[in-house]
Scaffold this motif. Structure first.
Motif, short mmCIF file in Angstrom:
data_model
loop_
_atom_site.label_atom_id
_atom_site.label_comp_id
_atom_site.label_asym_id
_atom_site.label_seq_id
_atom_site.Cartn_x
_atom_site.Cartn_y
_atom_site.Cartn_z
N PRO A 1 -2.20 -42.22 20.00
CA PRO A 1 -1.83 -41.81 21.36
C PRO A 1 -0.35 -42.01 21.68
CG PRO A 1 -3.94 -42.92 21.39
CD PRO A 1 -3.38 -43.06 19.99
N SER A 2 0.24 -43.11 21.21
CA SER A 2 1.66 -43.33 21.49
C SER A 2 2.54 -42.33 20.76
CB SER A 2 2.06 -44.76 21.13
OG SER A 2 1.90 -45.00 19.75
N ARG A 3 2.18 -41.94 19.55
CA ARG A 3 2.95 -40.93 18.82
C ARG A 3 2.85 -39.57 19.51
NH1 ARG A 3 1.33 -42.54 12.72
NH2 ARG A 3 2.76 -44.27 12.52
N ILE A 4 1.66 -39.25 20.00
CA ILE A 4 1.48 -37.98 20.69
C ILE A 4 2.34 -37.93 21.95
CG2 ILE A 4 -0.17 -36.55 21.97
CD1 ILE A 4 -2.28 -37.52 19.91
N ARG A 5 2.38 -39.04 22.71
CA ARG A 5 3.24 -39.09 23.90
C ARG A 5 4.71 -38.89 23.53
NH1 ARG A 5 -0.47 -43.12 25.30
NH2 ARG A 5 0.89 -44.75 24.52
N ARG A 6 5.14 -39.51 22.44
CA ARG A 6 6.53 -39.39 21.99
C ARG A 6 6.85 -37.95 21.57
NH1 ARG A 6 7.60 -42.51 16.94
NH2 ARG A 6 5.89 -43.62 17.89
N ILE A 7 5.91 -37.31 20.87
CA ILE A 7 6.09 -35.92 20.45
C ILE A 7 6.22 -35.01 21.66
CG2 ILE A 7 4.95 -33.96 19.34
CD1 ILE A 7 3.71 -36.10 17.41
N LEU A 8 5.33 -35.19 22.63
CA LEU A 8 5.37 -34.37 23.84
C LEU A 8 6.70 -34.55 24.58
CD1 LEU A 8 1.73 -34.83 25.18
CD2 LEU A 8 2.70 -32.85 24.00
#
Length: 50
Positions: free
Chosen positions: A32-39
């Protein structure tokens, strides 16, 4: 808006994602934290994905 995943630009389990005029390198295993960073890097609001 264009979207492209390019596995030839990454090493191992990484790939480059292009969204419009922005791009970022992502790993195969997403948290989830990587997805937030990508977004954030692609300037996409999390709620915009549905």
């Amino acid at each position: 808006m264009t979207f492209k995943v390019d596995y030839s630009k990454g090493k191992g389990s990484h790939a480059r994602i292009r969204f419009g005029d922005r791009s970022t390198i992502v790993q195969k295993d997403l948290t989830p934290s990587r997805i937030r960073r990508i977004l954030k890097q692609l300037d996409i609001e999390p709620g915009a994905l549905g």
